[in-house]
Scaffold this motif. Structure first.
Motif, PDB file in Angstrom:
ATOM      1  N   PHE A 457       0.706  -1.072   0.094  1.00  0.00           N
ATOM      2  CA  PHE A 457       0.175   0.042   0.056  1.00  0.00           C
ATOM      3  C   PHE A 457       0.999   1.300   0.019  1.00  0.00           C
ATOM      4  O   PHE A 457       0.460   2.270  -0.560  1.00  0.00           O
ATOM      5  CB  PHE A 457      -1.073  -0.052   1.201  1.00  0.00           C
ATOM      6  CG  PHE A 457      -0.208   0.540   2.559  1.00  0.00           C
ATOM      7  CD1 PHE A 457      -0.372   1.936   2.808  1.00  0.00           C
ATOM      8  CD2 PHE A 457       0.291  -0.574   3.256  1.00  0.00           C
ATOM      9  CE1 PHE A 457       0.241   2.340   4.088  1.00  0.00           C
ATOM     10  CE2 PHE A 457       0.796   0.009   4.570  1.00  0.00           C
ATOM     11  CZ  PHE A 457       0.807   1.240   5.134  1.00  0.00           C
ATOM     12  N   GLN A 458       2.097   0.958   0.325  1.00  0.00           N
ATOM     13  CA  GLN A 458       2.939   2.427   0.409  1.00  0.00           C
ATOM     14  C   GLN A 458       3.375   3.003  -0.865  1.00  0.00           C
ATOM     15  O   GLN A 458       3.381   4.061  -0.776  1.00  0.00           O
ATOM     16  CB  GLN A 458       4.445   1.948   1.176  1.00  0.00           C
ATOM     17  CG  GLN A 458       4.295   1.590   2.613  1.00  0.00           C
ATOM     18  CD  GLN A 458       3.946   0.110   3.053  1.00  0.00           C
ATOM     19  OE1 GLN A 458       3.687  -0.495   1.932  1.00  0.00           O
ATOM     20  NE2 GLN A 458       4.577  -0.203   4.048  1.00  0.00           N
ATOM     21  N   PHE A 459       3.096   2.157  -2.019  1.00  0.00           N
ATOM     22  CA  PHE A 459       3.441   2.700  -3.289  1.00  0.00           C
ATOM     23  C   PHE A 459       2.292   3.754  -3.478  1.00  0.00           C
ATOM     24  O   PHE A 459       2.654   4.762  -3.933  1.00  0.00           O
ATOM     25  CB  PHE A 459       3.486   1.619  -4.235  1.00  0.00           C
ATOM     26  CG  PHE A 459       4.762   0.523  -3.885  1.00  0.00           C
ATOM     27  CD1 PHE A 459       5.942   1.027  -4.533  1.00  0.00           C
ATOM     28  CD2 PHE A 459       4.346  -0.540  -3.531  1.00  0.00           C
ATOM     29  CE1 PHE A 459       7.117  -0.006  -4.566  1.00  0.00           C
ATOM     30  CE2 PHE A 459       5.538  -1.419  -3.278  1.00  0.00           C
ATOM     31  CZ  PHE A 459       6.784  -1.230  -3.788  1.00  0.00           C
ATOM     32  N   LEU A 464       0.214   9.709  -3.458  1.00  0.00           N
ATOM     33  CA  LEU A 464      -0.379  10.573  -3.013  1.00  0.00           C
ATOM     34  C   LEU A 464       0.557  11.892  -2.356  1.00  0.00           C
ATOM     35  O   LEU A 464      -0.012  13.068  -2.274  1.00  0.00           O
ATOM     36  CB  LEU A 464      -1.418  10.167  -1.912  1.00  0.00           C
ATOM     37  CG  LEU A 464      -2.325  11.266  -1.183  1.00  0.00           C
ATOM     38  CD1 LEU A 464      -3.572  11.701  -2.465  1.00  0.00           C
ATOM     39  CD2 LEU A 464      -3.014  10.318  -0.105  1.00  0.00           C
ATOM     40  N   MET A 465       1.458  11.514  -1.689  1.00  0.00           N
ATOM     41  CA  MET A 465       2.429  12.541  -0.899  1.00  0.00           C
ATOM     42  C   MET A 465       2.836  13.254  -1.906  1.00  0.00           C
ATOM     43  O   MET A 465       2.908  14.617  -2.041  1.00  0.00           O
ATOM     44  CB  MET A 465       3.485  11.796  -0.247  1.00  0.00           C
ATOM     45  CG  MET A 465       2.874  10.833   1.070  1.00  0.00           C
ATOM     46  SD  MET A 465       4.349   9.662   1.520  1.00  0.00           S
ATOM     47  CE  MET A 465       5.529  10.978   2.177  1.00  0.00           C
ATOM     48  N   PHE A 665       9.658  -2.832  -1.268  1.00  0.00           N
ATOM     49  CA  PHE A 665       9.671  -3.900  -2.281  1.00  0.00           C
ATOM     50  C   PHE A 665      10.223  -5.214  -1.655  1.00  0.00           C
ATOM     51  O   PHE A 665       9.582  -6.209  -1.959  1.00  0.00           O
ATOM     52  CB  PHE A 665      10.664  -3.246  -3.191  1.00  0.00           C
ATOM     53  CG  PHE A 665      10.939  -4.376  -4.611  1.00  0.00           C
ATOM     54  CD1 PHE A 665       9.885  -4.632  -5.179  1.00  0.00           C
ATOM     55  CD2 PHE A 665      12.102  -4.880  -4.566  1.00  0.00           C
ATOM     56  CE1 PHE A 665      10.044  -5.374  -6.180  1.00  0.00           C
ATOM     57  CE2 PHE A 665      12.236  -6.003  -5.675  1.00  0.00           C
ATOM     58  CZ  PHE A 665      11.274  -6.122  -6.333  1.00  0.00           C
ATOM     59  N   ILE A 666      10.971  -5.117  -0.632  1.00  0.00           N
ATOM     60  CA  ILE A 666      11.618  -6.342  -0.177  1.00  0.00           C
ATOM     61  C   ILE A 666      10.439  -6.921   0.636  1.00  0.00           C
ATOM     62  O   ILE A 666      10.263  -8.124   0.714  1.00  0.00           O
ATOM     63  CB  ILE A 666      12.775  -5.999   0.814  1.00  0.00           C
ATOM     64  CG1 ILE A 666      13.915  -5.405   0.095  1.00  0.00           C
ATOM     65  CG2 ILE A 666      13.090  -7.374   1.570  1.00  0.00           C
ATOM     66  CD1 ILE A 666      15.143  -5.018   0.731  1.00  0.00           C
ATOM     67  N   ILE A 667       9.760  -6.121   1.306  1.00  0.00           N
ATOM     68  CA  ILE A 667       8.612  -6.701   2.268  1.00  0.00           C
ATOM     69  C   ILE A 667       7.656  -7.126   1.262  1.00  0.00           C
ATOM     70  O   ILE A 667       7.126  -8.375   1.668  1.00  0.00           O
ATOM     71  CB  ILE A 667       7.871  -5.407   3.199  1.00  0.00           C
ATOM     72  CG1 ILE A 667       8.766  -4.790   4.089  1.00  0.00           C
ATOM     73  CG2 ILE A 667       6.494  -5.848   3.650  1.00  0.00           C
ATOM     74  CD1 ILE A 667       9.113  -5.835   5.274  1.00  0.00           C
ATOM     75  N   VAL A 748       3.532   8.751   6.229  1.00  0.00           N
ATOM     76  CA  VAL A 748       2.936   8.181   5.271  1.00  0.00           C
ATOM     77  C   VAL A 748       1.367   8.002   5.472  1.00  0.00           C
ATOM     78  O   VAL A 748       0.896   7.309   6.426  1.00  0.00           O
ATOM     79  CB  VAL A 748       3.704   6.965   5.164  1.00  0.00           C
ATOM     80  CG1 VAL A 748       3.122   6.017   3.938  1.00  0.00           C
ATOM     81  CG2 VAL A 748       5.128   7.066   4.819  1.00  0.00           C
ATOM     82  N   PRO A 749       0.770   8.512   4.459  1.00  0.00           N
ATOM     83  CA  PRO A 749      -0.747   8.124   4.513  1.00  0.00           C
ATOM     84  C   PRO A 749      -1.297   6.894   4.303  1.00  0.00           C
ATOM     85  O   PRO A 749      -0.405   6.058   3.502  1.00  0.00           O
ATOM     86  CB  PRO A 749      -1.441   9.200   3.551  1.00  0.00           C
ATOM     87  CG  PRO A 749      -0.508   9.206   2.596  1.00  0.00           C
ATOM     88  CD  PRO A 749       0.967   9.201   3.242  1.00  0.00           C
ATOM     89  N   LEU A 750      -2.256   6.376   4.761  1.00  0.00           N
ATOM     90  CA  LEU A 750      -3.025   5.042   4.550  1.00  0.00           C
ATOM     91  C   LEU A 750      -3.743   5.310   3.344  1.00  0.00           C
ATOM     92  O   LEU A 750      -4.824   5.824   3.483  1.00  0.00           O
ATOM     93  CB  LEU A 750      -3.642   4.661   5.837  1.00  0.00           C
ATOM     94  CG  LEU A 750      -4.588   3.119   5.532  1.00  0.00           C
ATOM     95  CD1 LEU A 750      -3.500   2.116   5.204  1.00  0.00           C
ATOM     96  CD2 LEU A 750      -5.296   2.783   6.364  1.00  0.00           C
ATOM     97  N   ILE A 751      -3.283   4.915   2.214  1.00  0.00           N
ATOM     98  CA  ILE A 751      -3.895   4.710   0.875  1.00  0.00           C
ATOM     99  C   ILE A 751      -4.074   3.427   0.388  1.00  0.00           C
ATOM    100  O   ILE A 751      -3.167   2.870  -0.168  1.00  0.00           O
ATOM    101  CB  ILE A 751      -3.259   5.694  -0.018  1.00  0.00           C
ATOM    102  CG1 ILE A 751      -3.200   6.950   0.665  1.00  0.00           C
ATOM    103  CG2 ILE A 751      -4.076   5.599  -1.502  1.00  0.00           C
ATOM    104  CD1 ILE A 751      -4.432   7.986   0.974  1.00  0.00           C
ATOM    105  N   ILE A 752      -5.354   3.195   0.761  1.00  0.00           N
ATOM    106  CA  ILE A 752      -5.356   1.629  -0.003  1.00  0.00           C
ATOM    107  C   ILE A 752      -6.148   1.864  -1.353  1.00  0.00           C
ATOM    108  O   ILE A 752      -7.697   2.015  -1.303  1.00  0.00           O
ATOM    109  CB  ILE A 752      -6.371   0.724   0.955  1.00  0.00           C
ATOM    110  CG1 ILE A 752      -5.732   0.779   2.121  1.00  0.00           C
ATOM    111  CG2 ILE A 752      -6.465  -0.761   0.249  1.00  0.00           C
ATOM    112  CD1 ILE A 752      -4.154  -0.177   2.372  1.00  0.00           C
TER     113      ILE A 752
END
Length: 792
Positions: A457-459, A464-465, A665-667, A748-752
């Motif tokens: 989800f961080q991508f 958005l950031m 990416f590793i995660i 980091v916003p939560l963007i799903i």
């Protein structure tokens, strides 16, 4: 008892390990994914923290910093007598505009003096190449390594600098790093820009002469005794240096570079806690489900062993060895992968932080603790199934389980309008007959889906950031920072230059915000009523109007100070006449990068009693005339630094986003590995549990495709039910992650997004397709006679 031996049980164990090697490896990868995430995070945090601490210690990083207008060197005697001060360095600092051959964009630098004796007593330099500048030469300088690398500058190269309005040719004799400038941001910027901003060290006499500071200093760094309160030293320094225009002494915790570096490490620490807890917890839960079902398929074999005289303890230890072998394989793979990935990611962070060398640290206690946790949880998960089977009397356990009593189930009644085929009816009845096992399978698939959601989800969040900060909040092409506040009429003169379409002024001043016992040093920004190039937004990304009175705070800053709208905050201005203001908090804004406070420009100027002045100008430029504008501004007095919005965007992706998204990416890869391990074992164990039933259907005349439809159809139903649940669990875990990762540097916003959910679903479905194909092939090769034999 030895793990492998010559007894019958050990022979059986070795054969079973070989026969189930694919399945065991898949389970091991589930464990390995959780172990690897845990280790790579812990190794990075420990290594970078140890590297920073050693770097600070070896190069005498200061405990207290003071910036002032001008103080005579005689004051240093009084400063050295302040209780708690053990070491000090007085310096001259300034700014310069640079001309680097082959680079057209505007470049500026911070100038710092070095004493004639060589290394300063505090904040010593680490020389990567060359030497310190000669005190007897006015044209020799050392430059910071990040700037040198960005422009491929070498020793003996020459650059041109404009220092205090005078042009000077400078020769590079050293390339250095400093604990004071691990993280450097240009004036008016919010992110590093190695190409357009650097640090230059000059001989003290040469810089003092250029800055008209002979016999004086405007910067002071000190070290204090470990057992002496830093606050006491700061208080005494403020009283002593106030008459010399001191902006207020501050501790290392408030020093810009250290604060941002500490925030990064704290965020890494949070990631080293949250991600491993999620991944390892999910891995262990799934392991318990898989191992329990695996061992329950050997119910009759356990009974035979008991009939031959093996005790419950011997049987329990035998199957415990099977579970421990799986856990040991996963532990070994996860440890090696975690250490390798940890070192690789650490080297990436080194490019960002530019420490002299990385101190690779791994605490053996962590490995032992992870090993004990993995083996213990795996054993407990398997032991429950082993104990249940081992406690059965041999005669009863040797008999196959009695045939189930099938009847019309609740799901069938609810779906009565559906015309089921016979294989489909078998699927529905089998899943509803054992609701507990079905629920565990659905939960396992949901957890696998959630892991992929958390890892990806961080991508979308970073996208958005970028959009919010560089498209909605900041719309200027160029930010011009001035050395001193000037009348707003000066901005109108610049607006008439060719290539400048629009200008907008603002006032930025350093302040300390105080609320109760909480303090925070930041910048207060005055924004005009008719602002068109800079905006502030709320948590819904809607524009927030600047109130005519009061102050706006970013949500992170307001929470850190314990402030809410309507509260009063004390604002201690650190520049100019340095008034102390008591202002109401008129509202809270939301920003993803940095923190700040905002006021109406006219109200801010009235409060500062400075008249209608500005010290930053935002501009929109004609793209065809940018180089002309840059050259004109380089030659304009009082222009301290130029910041390009595109350069900040590039810097964001080269620094914060690069390190953050690499970790993500590793995660994601490890999350996909866990997902595949779960789905594959779900399919394989379902085949092991239902081999007799499926073989019976084949004998009764069902085709291979119809039998495959029953087995793989069950997996499809589990996917349909598990994936949406996984989306919900992943969203909850994502909220936990972003809450733990909030720092001053960025949030980091939560963007799903639908893309994130689709990716998670696709990873799980792809794993199911691969696992289903493998299962389909094994089902095709099923030996019907062997499977249908019943042990009497």
């Amino acid at each position: 008892m030895a793990l492998f031996g010559t007894s019958i049980l050990h022979t059986k164990l070795r054969r079973e390990i070989w026969q189930m090697r694919g399945q065991m490896l898949a389970i091991a990868f589930v464990i390995a994914g959780g172990i690897a995430v845990c280790l790579l995070s812990l190794v990075n945090y420990a290594s970078l923290t140890a590297t920073r601490d050693q770097y600070y210690q070896e190069h005498q990083f200061a405990d207290v910093f003071v910036n002032l207008k001008r103080a005579p060197t005689q004051v240093l005697t009084q400063v050295s007598e302040v209780p708690g001060v053990t070491r000090l360095s007085a310096r001259v600092e300034g700014v310069a505009k640079l001309d680097v051959a082959g680079f057209q964009d505007p470049v500026s630098a911070r100038l710092v003096s070095v004493p004639a004796t060589g290394q300063p007593a505090v904040n010593q330099l680490y020389l990567r190449q060359g030497r310190l500048p000669d005190a007897n030469r006015t044209d020799e300088v050392a430059i910071i390594g990040s700037f040198a690398d960005a422009h491929n500058l070498q020793l003996d190269d020459r650059i041109t600098g404009i220092i205090n309005g005078r042009q000077q040719r400078l020769t590079i004799v050293g390339i250095a790093e400093s604990p004071e400038f691990i993280y450097i941001i240009p004036p008016g910027g919010m992110l590093p820009d190695y190409e357009r901003y650097g640090v230059i060290w000059m001989p003290e006499e040469a810089l003092a002469s250029a800055m008209d500071m002979r016999g004086a200093f405007n910067s002071l760094v000190l070290q204090t005794a470990p057992d002496h309160p830093v606050e006491d030293v700061i208080d005494r320094l403020d009283r002593l240096l106030d008459r010399y225009g001191s902006a207020g002494a501050f501790s290392r915790e408030d020093q810009f570079s250290h604060r941002f570096l500490s925030d990064e490490l704290e965020q890494l620490k949070a990631m080293a806690t949250i991600f491993p807890a999620i991944f390892l917890g999910v891995a262990m839960f799934l392991l318990n489900v898989v191992v329990s079902r695996l061992i329950s398929t050997q119910r009759e074999i356990i009974a035979v062993l008991k009939a031959f005289g093996y005790s419950n303890q011997q049987i329990g230890w035998h199957y415990s060895q099977l579970v421990l072998v799986i856990a040991l394989i996963g532990l070994a793979i996860g440890t090696l992968a975690g250490l390798w990935l940890g070192r690789a990611l650490g080297e990436l962070y080194m490019d960002f932080y530019r420490f002299p060398e990385l101190l690779f640290r791994i605490n053996p206690i962590w490995v032992l603790l992870l090993a004990a946790t993995s083996l213990g949880v795996a054993w407990l998960g398997g032991w429950r199934a082993i104990r249940a089977a081992a406690m059965l009397p041999p005669a009863q356990a040797m008999q196959p389980e009695g045939p189930a009593r099938f009847q019309i189930s609740t799901p069938e009644r609810l779906l009565g309008w559906v015309r089921f085929t016979q294989p489909s009816r078998i699927i529905v009845r089998h899943l509803s007959r054992r609701p507990g096992r079905t629920l565990l399978s659905i939960t396992g698939i949901a957890m696998a889906t959630a892991i992929v959601v958390v890892g990806n989800f961080q991508f979308s969040s970073v996208s958005l950031m970028v959009h919010t900060q560089f498209a909605k909040v900041q719309k200027q092409d160029l930010t011009v920072s001035l050395t001193d506040p000037v009348s707003q009429s000066a901005m109108h003169g610049l607006a008439r230059l060719p290539g400048i379409w629009y200008t907008e002024g603002r006032r930025v001043t350093a302040v300390e915000l105080i609320h109760g016992h909480r303090r925070w040093r930041t910048a207060l920004t005055g924004i005009p009523d008719d602002a068109k190039l800079q905006f502030v937004v709320d948590h819904q990304l809607q524009d927030v109007s600047i109130p005519q009175a009061g102050i706006l705070l970013t949500d992170f800053l307001a929470d850190s100070l314990g402030l809410r709208p309507g509260d009063t905050v004390t604002v201690r201005v650190l520049e100019g006449q340095r008034p102390t203001l008591n202002l109401p908090v008129s509202g809270v804004t939301s920003e993803f990068l940095g923190v700040g406070a905002y006021m109406n420009l006219d109200a801010m100027n009235r409060a500062l009693r400075e008249g209608p002045v500005i010290n930053q100008i935002l501009m929109n430029l004609d793209p065809d005339l940018t180089e002309t504008v840059y050259q004109e501004l380089r030659d304009t007095p009082k222009v301290m630094a130029l910041n390009l919005r595109q350069a900040m965007l590039d810097s964001f992706f080269e620094t914060l986003a690069k390190t953050f998204l690499t970790y993500t990416f590793i995660i994601s890869l490890l999350g996909g590995t866990i997902a595949f391990g779960v789905i594959y074992n779900t399919a394989r164990i379902s085949l092991a549990e239902r081999a007799r039933d499926l073989a019976s259907l084949r004998v009764l005349g069902y085709s291979h495709n119809e039998v495959s439809h029953i087995l793989l159809g069950e997996l499809a139903v589990l996917l349909i039910l598990g994936i949406p649940l996984g989306w919900a669990i992943g969203t909850g875990l994502g909220q936990l992650v972003v809450t733990a990762m909030q720092t001053e540097l960025y949030r980091v916003p939560l963007i799903i997004t639908g893309k994130t959910l689709a990716l998670a679903a696709n990873v799980v479905i792809a794993s199911a397709l691969i696992s289903g194909f493998i299962t389909w092939r094994r089902l095709r090769k099923l030996d019907l006679v062997a499977v249908l034999k019943t042990r009497e």
